[in-house]
Motif scaffolding. Structure first.
Motif, PDB file in Angstrom:
ATOM      1  N   GLY A 176       0.806  -1.209   0.000  1.00 31.08           N
ATOM      2  CA  GLY A 176       0.000   0.000   0.000  1.00 31.08           C
ATOM      3  C   GLY A 176       0.843   1.265   0.000  1.00 31.08           C
ATOM      4  O   GLY A 176       0.355   2.345  -0.365  1.00 31.08           O
ATOM      5  N   ASP A 177       2.125   1.126   0.392  1.00 33.34           N
ATOM      6  CA  ASP A 177       3.032   2.282   0.360  1.00 33.34           C
ATOM      7  C   ASP A 177       3.196   2.841  -1.044  1.00 33.34           C
ATOM      8  O   ASP A 177       3.534   4.024  -1.210  1.00 33.34           O
ATOM      9  N   PHE A 178       2.969   2.006  -2.068  1.00 38.84           N
ATOM     10  CA  PHE A 178       3.120   2.476  -3.444  1.00 38.84           C
ATOM     11  C   PHE A 178       2.181   3.645  -3.761  1.00 38.84           C
ATOM     12  O   PHE A 178       2.485   4.475  -4.618  1.00 38.84           O
ATOM     13  N   THR A 179       1.054   3.694  -3.078  1.00 42.25           N
ATOM     14  CA  THR A 179       0.061   4.727  -3.383  1.00 42.25           C
ATOM     15  C   THR A 179       0.197   5.957  -2.491  1.00 42.25           C
ATOM     16  O   THR A 179      -0.547   6.930  -2.663  1.00 42.25           O
ATOM     17  N   GLU A 180       1.114   5.924  -1.527  1.00 39.72           N
ATOM     18  CA  GLU A 180       1.312   7.078  -0.643  1.00 39.72           C
ATOM     19  C   GLU A 180       2.010   8.214  -1.396  1.00 39.72           C
ATOM     20  O   GLU A 180       2.995   7.991  -2.102  1.00 39.72           O
ATOM     21  N   SER A 181       1.491   9.407  -1.231  1.00 40.27           N
ATOM     22  CA  SER A 181       2.006  10.545  -2.006  1.00 40.27           C
ATOM     23  C   SER A 181       3.474  10.844  -1.715  1.00 40.27           C
ATOM     24  O   SER A 181       4.214  11.264  -2.612  1.00 40.27           O
ATOM     25  N   GLU A 182       3.932  10.595  -0.461  1.00 37.70           N
ATOM     26  CA  GLU A 182       5.325  10.904  -0.135  1.00 37.70           C
ATOM     27  C   GLU A 182       6.302   9.915  -0.782  1.00 37.70           C
ATOM     28  O   GLU A 182       7.511  10.163  -0.814  1.00 37.70           O
TER      29      GLU A 182
END
Length: 422
Positions: A370-376
């Motif tokens: 899910g980190d792939f979709t985090e803006s940062e």
């Protein structure tokens, strides 16, 4: 009746063609490249059936070699019935090539790598050379690669590297700088399965050394770290690219899988480690002067919560303009796409313009996909560049790219180098 006659004519033609044989294969135009080497890696040989598809595949293979700028063929009758001589005409590349990569950002970071390689040692298409790198610290490497050393299918590669860099380590309390050294010796067996598929299999014995320099500290992260490791490597490549001087068309896929095992120390502190990634490359000719190039990298690794994660975010690897090693992750998705357009083309020289978009996202160490979709974690860098190309010297492409970040924390900077970015 008409269909029957066409069938009989086609059958007669096929039988007649199948009786045509190759009397001899002759190599012309080569100077440094040995004719015996060309004959060794060619499927067309005296006594075999004359087959245009086999000849075309040989020519396609020859045009991939660093020692050859261009190749074409001719077929002439010998005067004897159903016997033909095949001529492979070679335009050689100059193959003693310096390499250079220089990269900087608007933070005044500056690093470079200089090297010298011979890509046609002894006229056998053997690559040998090395590089020196200055990225705050001194580094160097020596490389030997002979894909056809033993036969048309079997070769060998040997590499030595002593690489030292200043590595940012991202802790919960902030960022620390570590001096990182990796000294390694690698031996790989190279095997060509067929025209489009090859495998590399081997071992890399190395030693890692981390030394704390400055910045944040954490109780769980030691100031010094030394460990000896062994890495088992498998590379599988599918390559169906076709080259015409600076233009490339086709599809290529490269899978790299590695298993890392600590040779000493606490196994809890240095657990075994898996990492793999696949580069998918697609090239398309657009008109007479355009070339669309694409690279998609998908990678993942053992998801340890470590500040020394394997997938780097770096100017000279994946995102032009982002900076020198600004972040790390345990998985990555990176897309590079660019349009190359030839502005000027002469007999030996070409000038290309380049418009690109580099984009990527990473999984944080210990995180989830899910980190792939985090803006940062998402970074997008469009930019423009130029390519100065010498068409008769292997990889003699001097590139300049300028990338500008559009996402959170975006930087901008120039990236210089030898060879296309991908």
């Amino acid at each position: 009746m008409k269909q029957l006659l066409l069938f009989l004519f086609f059958s007669f033609t096929c039988v007649t063609f199948s009786q045509n044989t190759v009397a001899d294969l002759k190599v012309q135009g080569n100077k440094k490249l040995k004719s015996g080497f060309v004959k060794k890696i060619s499927n067309i040989k005296p006594g075999v059936a004359l087959d245009s598809a086999v000849i075309e595949s040989d020519i396609k293979l020859l045009k991939r070699l660093p020692s050859i700028a261009h190749a074409y063929y001719q077929v002439f009758p010998t005067g004897k019935e159903n016997e033909y001589n095949v001529f492979y005409n070679i335009e050689e590349n100059f193959t003693i090539i310096p390499s250079a990569n220089v990269y900087t950002t608007n933070n005044d970071e500056f690093a470079y790598r200089l090297g010298l390689y011979e890509f046609n040692l002894l006229g056998q298409n053997i690559a040998f050379g090395g590089f020196y790198q200055k990225d705050i610290y001194d580094s160097y490497a020596i490389n030997f690669r002979a894909p056809y050393l033993f036969s048309r299918q079997l070769g060998l590669a040997v590499n030595y590297q002593n690489l030292t860099t200043l590595e940012p380590v991202f802790l919960n309390s902030g960022t620390a700088d570590y001096r990182y050294n990796n000294e390694s010796v690698e031996v790989l067996g190279l095997y060509q399965l067929n025209f489009t598929n090859r495998v590399e299999l081997g071992v890399n014995v190395f030693k890692e050394d981390y030394r704390y320099i400055s910045g944040a500290t954490s109780e769980g992260v030691p100031p010094t770290l030394d460990v000896k490791k062994i890495l088992y490597k498998l590379i599988y490549e599918y390559n169906n690219l076709n080259y015409h001087y600076q233009y490339v068309e086709g599809f290529r896929s490269i899978l790299n899988f590695q298993y890392v095992h600590s040779r000493e120390g606490d196994r809890k502190k240095f657990p075994d480690f898996l990492i793999g990634w696949n580069d998918f490359l697609y090239y398309k000719r657009l008109g007479k002067k355009g070339n669309w190039a694409n690279r998609l990298r998908l990678g993942t690794s053992t998801n340890n919560e470590t500040p020394f994660a394997p997938f780097a975010v770096d100017n000279n690897i994946n995102l032009r303009g982002v900076g020198n090693l600004i972040d790390r992750g345990t998985a990555a998705i990176v897309l590079n796409t660019e349009y190359r357009h030839t502005l000027i083309e002469k007999d030996w020289f070409a000038l290309q313009s380049n418009a690109f978009i580099d984009a990527g996202t990473w999984r944080n160490p210990g995180g989830d996909y899910g980190d792939f979709t985090e803006s940062e974690n998402l970074r997008v860098y469009p930019g423009l560049g130029l390519r100065f190309i010498h068409k008769k010297i292997f990889n003699a492409i001097f590139r300049i790219d300028y990338g500008v970040g559009l996402t959170i924390g975006g930087t901008q900077g120039l990236v210089f180098g030898i060879g296309q970015y991908f």
